[in-house]
Design an enzyme around this catalytic site. Structure first.
Site, short mmCIF file in Angstrom:
data_model
loop_
_atom_site.label_atom_id
_atom_site.label_comp_id
_atom_site.label_asym_id
_atom_site.label_seq_id
_atom_site.Cartn_x
_atom_site.Cartn_y
_atom_site.Cartn_z
N GLU A 187 7.99 0.79 -0.90
CA GLU A 187 9.25 0.56 -1.42
C GLU A 187 9.96 2.00 -1.69
OE1 GLU A 187 8.95 -1.63 -5.09
OE2 GLU A 187 9.10 -3.50 -4.05
N GLU A 242 -13.95 -4.37 0.32
CA GLU A 242 -13.59 -3.31 -0.64
C GLU A 242 -15.14 -2.46 -0.95
OE1 GLU A 242 -15.28 -5.51 -4.89
OE2 GLU A 242 -13.17 -5.82 -4.41
#
Length: 318
Positions: A78, A109
């Site tokens: 953003e 992960e």
């Protein structure tokens, strides 16, 4: 680990009335924001340290896995349309790669080797800042990213929801968001995720303000990529300069969509002068406007040689 621990507060939640379930979850969301408030000083210190590294050419790097990784990537992505943060100065590292944005990638992960390779491949160095996010504070991928970045002299910032964990202990700027147990034990997309989202938003927004990408509460570095944003740019310039909409549109066109350059054009600069003044001010519109006002004042100041000398004209001797 607090985020994994079942809480007596939520025992039997599956047989509660729907309104009671919602009330309990909303209560948890308020607690998450309170945890962010408690970490305000750590967020401030981290943002100021980031500002020092990123004032010139450093990169902003986000790293995480699962929910934490998706929140981190979202915050970073953003920054480009909102503040015109350069794409080449943004690095988004999520365990499992792009596919992990839409679905869980099994075992990603835990891929410590992949994390190290990513940091090495991208040439992370002392100019860069890494924000590593993990609710547990122990996620192998995220921790490996932070460790490798720190070893390469990048500024490491760690955000986690469990105290005394490696991510916090090894970060130069640890941010603990102590959200406690979740309404659904271990579902860190809830309270922990909310606290992470708010913290990332605060951290990056404060950074952008400090770097001069906000002026008078306006996003003057926004990329006008659609009709709504073009109108927003025009409205910002009308507000900042008091000029007519037609003048504002002409200035924006001449400035190739840059609100900052257009604002200086509307103050009487030509394009080259506007760009040079903004560059000299490090891209900060407030400093550029002040410099322009000072130059205009100097231009209109009376010459020291103009007018009568002090004491009036001398009389001729008789």
């Amino acid at each position: 680990m607090d985020t994994e621990r079942p809480s007596p507060r939520y025992s039997g939640i599956d047989v509660w009335e729907p309104a009671d379930v919602l009330d309990a979850m909303i209560e948890g969301q308020f607690a998450a924001v309170a945890a962010v408030r408690a970490a305000r000083l750590d967020i401030e210190r981290a943002a100021l340290a980031m500002q020092t590294r990123l004032r010139e050419h450093g990169r902003l790097i986000y790293a995480g896995a699962g929910t934490s990784g998706r929140l981190a990537v979202q915050d970073g992505a953003e920054l480009m349309p909102t503040f015109s943060w350069p794409r080449e100065r943004l690095l988004l590292l999520i365990a499992g790669g792009d596919a992990a944005m839409m679905q869980a990638v099994e075992g990603a992960e835990d891929e410590v080797g992949n994390a190290r390779e990513l940091v090495q491949q991208h040439g992370v160095d002392s100019n860069d800042v890494m924000i590593a996010v993990a609710a547990s504070g122990t996620t192998p991928f995220t921790l490996a990213c932070l460790r490798e970045a720190k070893q390469r002299d990048a500024l490491p910032i760690g955000i986690a929801n469990n105290p005394g964990t490696p991510l916090l202990e090894e970060a130069d700027h640890p941010i603990l968001l102590d959200t406690g147990p979740e309404p659904i034990a271990g579902s860190t997309r809830m309270n922990a995720g909310t606290a992470q989202r708010v913290t990332l938003n605060l951290l990056s927004s404060l950074l952008m303000i400090r770097l001069g990408r906000v002026y008078d509460g306006l996003m003057v570095d926004v990329q006008a990529s659609n009709t709504k944003l073009v109108q927003r740019c025009e409205e910002m310039l009308v507000r900042l300069t008091g000029r007519q909409r037609e003048d504002v549109r002409d200035a924006l066109k001449q400035a190739d969509g840059s609100v900052k350059v257009a604002a200086l054009l509307l103050q009487g600069c030509d394009l080259g002068q506007a760009q040079a003044t903004l560059a000299d001010a490090g891209g900060q519109l407030r400093l550029a406007m002040a410099a322009l006002a000072q130059n205009l004042s100097a231009d209109f100041a009376p010459s020291p040689d103009a007018g009568p000398k002090h004491g009036g004209p001398k009389r001729r001797s008789a």
